[in-house]
Design a protein around this motif. Structure first.
Motif, PDB file in Angstrom:
ATOM      1  N   LEU A  52       8.366 -14.366  -5.732  1.00  0.00           N
ATOM      2  CA  LEU A  52       7.093 -14.459  -4.957  1.00  0.00           C
ATOM      3  C   LEU A  52       6.553 -13.077  -4.544  1.00  0.00           C
ATOM      4  CD1 LEU A  52       7.991 -17.519  -2.606  1.00  0.00           C
ATOM      5  CD2 LEU A  52       6.496 -17.483  -4.549  1.00  0.00           C
ATOM      6  N   GLU A  53       7.183 -11.879  -4.412  1.00  0.00           N
ATOM      7  CA  GLU A  53       6.682 -10.577  -4.093  1.00  0.00           C
ATOM      8  C   GLU A  53       7.142  -9.625  -5.212  1.00  0.00           C
ATOM      9  OE1 GLU A  53       4.972  -9.563  -1.816  1.00  0.00           O
ATOM     10  OE2 GLU A  53       4.829 -11.052  -0.065  1.00  0.00           O
ATOM     11  N   GLN A  54       6.512  -8.910  -5.827  1.00  0.00           N
ATOM     12  CA  GLN A  54       6.738  -8.052  -6.816  1.00  0.00           C
ATOM     13  C   GLN A  54       7.322  -6.612  -6.079  1.00  0.00           C
ATOM     14  OE1 GLN A  54       4.354  -7.444 -10.088  1.00  0.00           O
ATOM     15  NE2 GLN A  54       3.371  -9.283 -10.081  1.00  0.00           N
ATOM     16  N   PHE A  55       8.305  -6.084  -6.744  1.00  0.00           N
ATOM     17  CA  PHE A  55       8.844  -4.703  -6.047  1.00  0.00           C
ATOM     18  C   PHE A  55       8.526  -3.738  -7.143  1.00  0.00           C
ATOM     19  CE2 PHE A  55      12.049  -7.433  -8.265  1.00  0.00           C
ATOM     20  CZ  PHE A  55      12.753  -6.306  -9.012  1.00  0.00           C
ATOM     21  N   GLU A  56       8.572  -2.567  -6.660  1.00  0.00           N
ATOM     22  CA  GLU A  56       8.102  -1.294  -7.238  1.00  0.00           C
ATOM     23  C   GLU A  56       9.026  -0.823  -8.092  1.00  0.00           C
ATOM     24  OE1 GLU A  56       4.770  -2.397  -5.601  1.00  0.00           O
ATOM     25  OE2 GLU A  56       6.408  -1.847  -4.167  1.00  0.00           O
ATOM     26  N   SER A  57      10.344  -1.087  -7.788  1.00  0.00           N
ATOM     27  CA  SER A  57      11.419  -0.255  -8.502  1.00  0.00           C
ATOM     28  C   SER A  57      12.921  -0.798  -7.926  1.00  0.00           C
ATOM     29  CB  SER A  57      11.496   1.365  -8.291  1.00  0.00           C
ATOM     30  OG  SER A  57      11.572   1.751  -6.918  1.00  0.00           O
ATOM     31  N   GLY A  58      13.786  -0.542  -8.866  1.00  0.00           N
ATOM     32  CA  GLY A  58      15.103  -1.214  -8.749  1.00  0.00           C
ATOM     33  C   GLY A  58      15.168  -2.610  -9.457  1.00  0.00           C
ATOM     34  N   THR A  59      16.291  -3.224  -9.514  1.00  0.00           N
ATOM     35  CA  THR A  59      16.876  -4.348 -10.423  1.00  0.00           C
ATOM     36  C   THR A  59      16.924  -5.513  -9.590  1.00  0.00           C
ATOM     37  OG1 THR A  59      17.437  -2.893 -11.837  1.00  0.00           O
ATOM     38  CG2 THR A  59      17.996  -4.899 -12.237  1.00  0.00           C
ATOM     39  N   ILE A  60      16.832  -6.618  -9.408  1.00  0.00           N
ATOM     40  CA  ILE A  60      17.329  -7.898  -9.025  1.00  0.00           C
ATOM     41  C   ILE A  60      17.813  -8.803 -10.190  1.00  0.00           C
ATOM     42  CG2 ILE A  60      16.891 -10.007  -7.748  1.00  0.00           C
ATOM     43  CD1 ILE A  60      14.640  -8.536  -6.429  1.00  0.00           C
ATOM     44  N   LEU A  61      19.188  -9.173 -10.103  1.00  0.00           N
ATOM     45  CA  LEU A  61      19.783  -9.916 -10.962  1.00  0.00           C
ATOM     46  C   LEU A  61      19.976 -11.501 -10.315  1.00  0.00           C
ATOM     47  CD1 LEU A  61      22.280  -7.374 -12.357  1.00  0.00           C
ATOM     48  CD2 LEU A  61      20.482  -8.454 -13.636  1.00  0.00           C
ATOM     49  N   VAL A  62      19.784 -12.682 -11.004  1.00  0.00           N
ATOM     50  CA  VAL A  62      20.297 -13.837 -10.456  1.00  0.00           C
ATOM     51  C   VAL A  62      21.047 -14.388 -11.552  1.00  0.00           C
ATOM     52  CG1 VAL A  62      19.144 -15.863  -9.701  1.00  0.00           C
ATOM     53  CG2 VAL A  62      18.130 -13.988  -8.973  1.00  0.00           C
ATOM     54  N   PRO A  75      15.278  -6.817  13.525  1.00  0.00           N
ATOM     55  CA  PRO A  75      14.098  -7.022  14.172  1.00  0.00           C
ATOM     56  C   PRO A  75      12.785  -7.517  13.418  1.00  0.00           C
ATOM     57  CG  PRO A  75      14.328  -4.714  13.774  1.00  0.00           C
ATOM     58  CD  PRO A  75      15.681  -5.617  13.485  1.00  0.00           C
ATOM     59  N   SER A  76      11.947  -7.873  14.012  1.00  0.00           N
ATOM     60  CA  SER A  76      10.619  -8.459  13.056  1.00  0.00           C
ATOM     61  C   SER A  76       9.894  -7.025  12.397  1.00  0.00           C
ATOM     62  CB  SER A  76       9.303  -8.855  13.963  1.00  0.00           C
ATOM     63  OG  SER A  76      10.033 -10.085  14.842  1.00  0.00           O
ATOM     64  N   GLY A  77       9.642  -7.360  11.072  1.00  0.00           N
ATOM     65  CA  GLY A  77       9.167  -6.246  10.297  1.00  0.00           C
ATOM     66  C   GLY A  77       9.931  -5.352   9.618  1.00  0.00           C
ATOM     67  N   SER A  78      11.272  -5.856   9.492  1.00  0.00           N
ATOM     68  CA  SER A  78      12.255  -4.935   9.052  1.00  0.00           C
ATOM     69  C   SER A  78      12.524  -5.322   7.444  1.00  0.00           C
ATOM     70  CB  SER A  78      13.781  -5.098   9.675  1.00  0.00           C
ATOM     71  OG  SER A  78      14.028  -6.760   9.464  1.00  0.00           O
ATOM     72  N   GLY A  79      11.504  -6.156   6.944  1.00  0.00           N
ATOM     73  CA  GLY A  79      11.712  -6.317   5.536  1.00  0.00           C
ATOM     74  C   GLY A  79      12.689  -7.701   5.131  1.00  0.00           C
ATOM     75  N   LYS A  80      12.989  -8.337   6.118  1.00  0.00           N
ATOM     76  CA  LYS A  80      14.087  -9.652   5.873  1.00  0.00           C
ATOM     77  C   LYS A  80      13.454 -10.498   4.764  1.00  0.00           C
ATOM     78  CE  LYS A  80      14.537 -10.693  10.139  1.00  0.00           C
ATOM     79  NZ  LYS A  80      13.578  -9.820  10.704  1.00  0.00           N
ATOM     80  N   SER A  81      12.051 -10.918   5.330  1.00  0.00           N
ATOM     81  CA  SER A  81      11.625 -12.213   4.783  1.00  0.00           C
ATOM     82  C   SER A  81      10.800 -11.634   3.203  1.00  0.00           C
ATOM     83  CB  SER A  81      10.253 -12.547   5.663  1.00  0.00           C
ATOM     84  OG  SER A  81      10.579 -13.202   6.633  1.00  0.00           O
ATOM     85  N   THR A  82      10.634 -10.357   3.253  1.00  0.00           N
ATOM     86  CA  THR A  82      10.123  -9.794   1.929  1.00  0.00           C
ATOM     87  C   THR A  82      11.135  -9.682   0.923  1.00  0.00           C
ATOM     88  OG1 THR A  82       8.326  -8.447   3.104  1.00  0.00           O
ATOM     89  CG2 THR A  82       8.877  -7.500   0.838  1.00  0.00           C
ATOM     90  N   LEU A  83      12.427  -9.333   1.492  1.00  0.00           N
ATOM     91  CA  LEU A  83      13.536  -9.341   0.522  1.00  0.00           C
ATOM     92  C   LEU A  83      13.901 -10.418  -0.029  1.00  0.00           C
ATOM     93  CD1 LEU A  83      16.303  -7.855  -0.371  1.00  0.00           C
ATOM     94  CD2 LEU A  83      17.160  -8.675   1.375  1.00  0.00           C
ATOM     95  N   ILE A  84      13.699 -11.839   0.851  1.00  0.00           N
ATOM     96  CA  ILE A  84      14.060 -12.883  -0.021  1.00  0.00           C
ATOM     97  C   ILE A  84      13.154 -13.294  -0.889  1.00  0.00           C
ATOM     98  CG2 ILE A  84      16.015 -13.654   1.601  1.00  0.00           C
ATOM     99  CD1 ILE A  84      14.095 -15.515   2.866  1.00  0.00           C
ATOM    100  N   GLY A 112       0.819  -1.207  -0.178  1.00  0.00           N
ATOM    101  CA  GLY A 112      -0.115  -0.037   0.154  1.00  0.00           C
ATOM    102  C   GLY A 112       1.040   1.189  -0.226  1.00  0.00           C
ATOM    103  N   GLU A 113       0.747   2.030   1.024  1.00  0.00           N
ATOM    104  CA  GLU A 113       1.388   3.381   1.196  1.00  0.00           C
ATOM    105  C   GLU A 113       2.724   2.961   2.008  1.00  0.00           C
ATOM    106  OE1 GLU A 113       0.637   6.373  -0.360  1.00  0.00           O
ATOM    107  OE2 GLU A 113      -0.619   5.166  -1.544  1.00  0.00           O
ATOM    108  N   THR A 114       2.807   1.724   2.570  1.00  0.00           N
ATOM    109  CA  THR A 114       4.061   1.692   3.429  1.00  0.00           C
ATOM    110  C   THR A 114       5.166   1.058   2.872  1.00  0.00           C
ATOM    111  OG1 THR A 114       2.193   1.046   5.347  1.00  0.00           O
ATOM    112  CG2 THR A 114       4.449   0.430   5.820  1.00  0.00           C
ATOM    113  N   PRO A 115       6.405   1.588   2.948  1.00  0.00           N
ATOM    114  CA  PRO A 115       7.688   1.271   2.452  1.00  0.00           C
ATOM    115  C   PRO A 115       7.948   0.151   3.303  1.00  0.00           C
ATOM    116  CG  PRO A 115       7.943   3.340   3.613  1.00  0.00           C
ATOM    117  CD  PRO A 115       6.513   3.106   3.417  1.00  0.00           C
ATOM    118  N   VAL A 116       8.233  -1.023   2.451  1.00  0.00           N
ATOM    119  CA  VAL A 116       8.691  -2.195   3.302  1.00  0.00           C
ATOM    120  C   VAL A 116      10.034  -2.435   2.814  1.00  0.00           C
ATOM    121  CG1 VAL A 116       8.409  -4.842   3.820  1.00  0.00           C
ATOM    122  CG2 VAL A 116       6.573  -3.251   3.071  1.00  0.00           C
ATOM    123  N   LEU A 117      10.650  -2.233   1.604  1.00  0.00           N
ATOM    124  CA  LEU A 117      11.916  -2.420   1.205  1.00  0.00           C
ATOM    125  C   LEU A 117      12.412  -0.727   0.676  1.00  0.00           C
ATOM    126  CD1 LEU A 117      12.398  -5.700  -0.432  1.00  0.00           C
ATOM    127  CD2 LEU A 117      12.997  -5.161   1.761  1.00  0.00           C
TER     128      LEU A 117
END
Length: 262
Positions: free
Chosen positions: A66-76, A51-60, A28-33
């Motif tokens: 499994l999660e879409q991100f709004e901007s930036g690039t991920i290379l594998v 700490p909990s809620g710091s974005g760790k699980s969202t990152l992986i 929503g409006e809340t930044p997670v990463l």
């Protein structure tokens, strides 16, 4: 500001297995990463703490699509992760993921849980699929339980089966999202022992965990996250003995207290 993990380990002379550049993610409006940049070298073990809620699980979860991100690039492995392009499925085949919950099919045996994807996704015949499944069950010391249903196993045993199931797909990268958080304390060690073995085999591992002993012993690089940002990256010795950020020091002072329980 987010900091890339470059130059914290000799492994970073190797080609990156995973590279994040300025990744931002919102719920929503809340930044997670927030502008997350991170480089994981091939064969490196990176442990993400915070700490909990710091974005760790969202990152992986973003790394695995499994999660879409709004901007930036991920290379594998040098290929850009795109949600609608042809790369997504081929990239996912290179990545194994182990979750907090085991997600085993209760109506199948241990062996059946492992051979299902081998036959359906990799197109192996029954005999070949069972041979490969048993190879990986031996790796996690669960070969004697192949004929049991998941309900007959302890939580630690089920998680070891889940790890073996991921290994059956022969990934180049393994992602772990707090793999011991749902386990009773006496079962944690048996799962961590399996992960230590995987790290020693040269797989690229990215692990979110609260197990500080594992992080200190096995990680090549520790990443500390808070409020959606990478606050600090470094070797275990630097992060645990000489953290450069007050936020890191505050977190570790709480989580390393003998009375603390996760």
């Amino acid at each position: 500001m987010s900091q890339p993990a470059a130059s914290v380990s000799p492994l970073h002379l190797a080609a990156p297995a995973i590279e994040l550049r300025g990744v931002c993610k919102y719920f929503g409006e809340t930044p997670v990463l927030r502008d997350v940049s991170l480089r994981v070298a091939t064969g490196e073990t990176v442990v993400i703490i915070g700490p909990s809620g710091s974005g760790k699980s969202t990152l992986i979860r973003c790394i695995n699509g499994l999660e879409q991100f709004e901007s930036g690039t991920i290379l594998v492995n040098g290929r850009e992760l795109g949600y609608n392009g042809p790369n997504l499925e081929s990239i996912r085949r290179q990545i194994g993921m182990v979750f907090q919950q085991f997600n085993l099919f209760p109506h199948l045996t241990v062996l059946g849980n492992l051979t299902l994807a081998l036959k359906a996704v990799r197109g192996l015949g029954r005999a070949e699929a069972e041979e490969l499944a048993m190879l990986h069950l031996r790796k996690v010391r669960m070969q004697d339980h192949a004929g049991k249903s998941p309900g007959q196993l302890s939580g630690g045993q089920q998680q070891r089966v889940a790890i073996a199931r991921s290994l059956c797909m022969e990934p180049r990268i393994m992602l772990f999202d707090e793999p011991t958080s749902a386990l009773d304390p006496e079962m944690v060690a048996e799962v961590l022992d399996v992960m230590v073995g995987l790290a020693s085999e040269g797989l690229t591992l990215l692990c979110v965990t609260h197990e500080m002993g594992f992080a200190r012993t096995v990680a090549d690089t520790i990443v500390f996250m808070d409020r959606g940002e990478i606050i600090e990256c470094g070797t275990p010795q630097n992060i645990f003995s000489r953290p450069g950020s007050e936020r890191t020091r505050s977190f570790l002072s709480k989580i390393l207290q003998p009375s603390h329980h996760d």
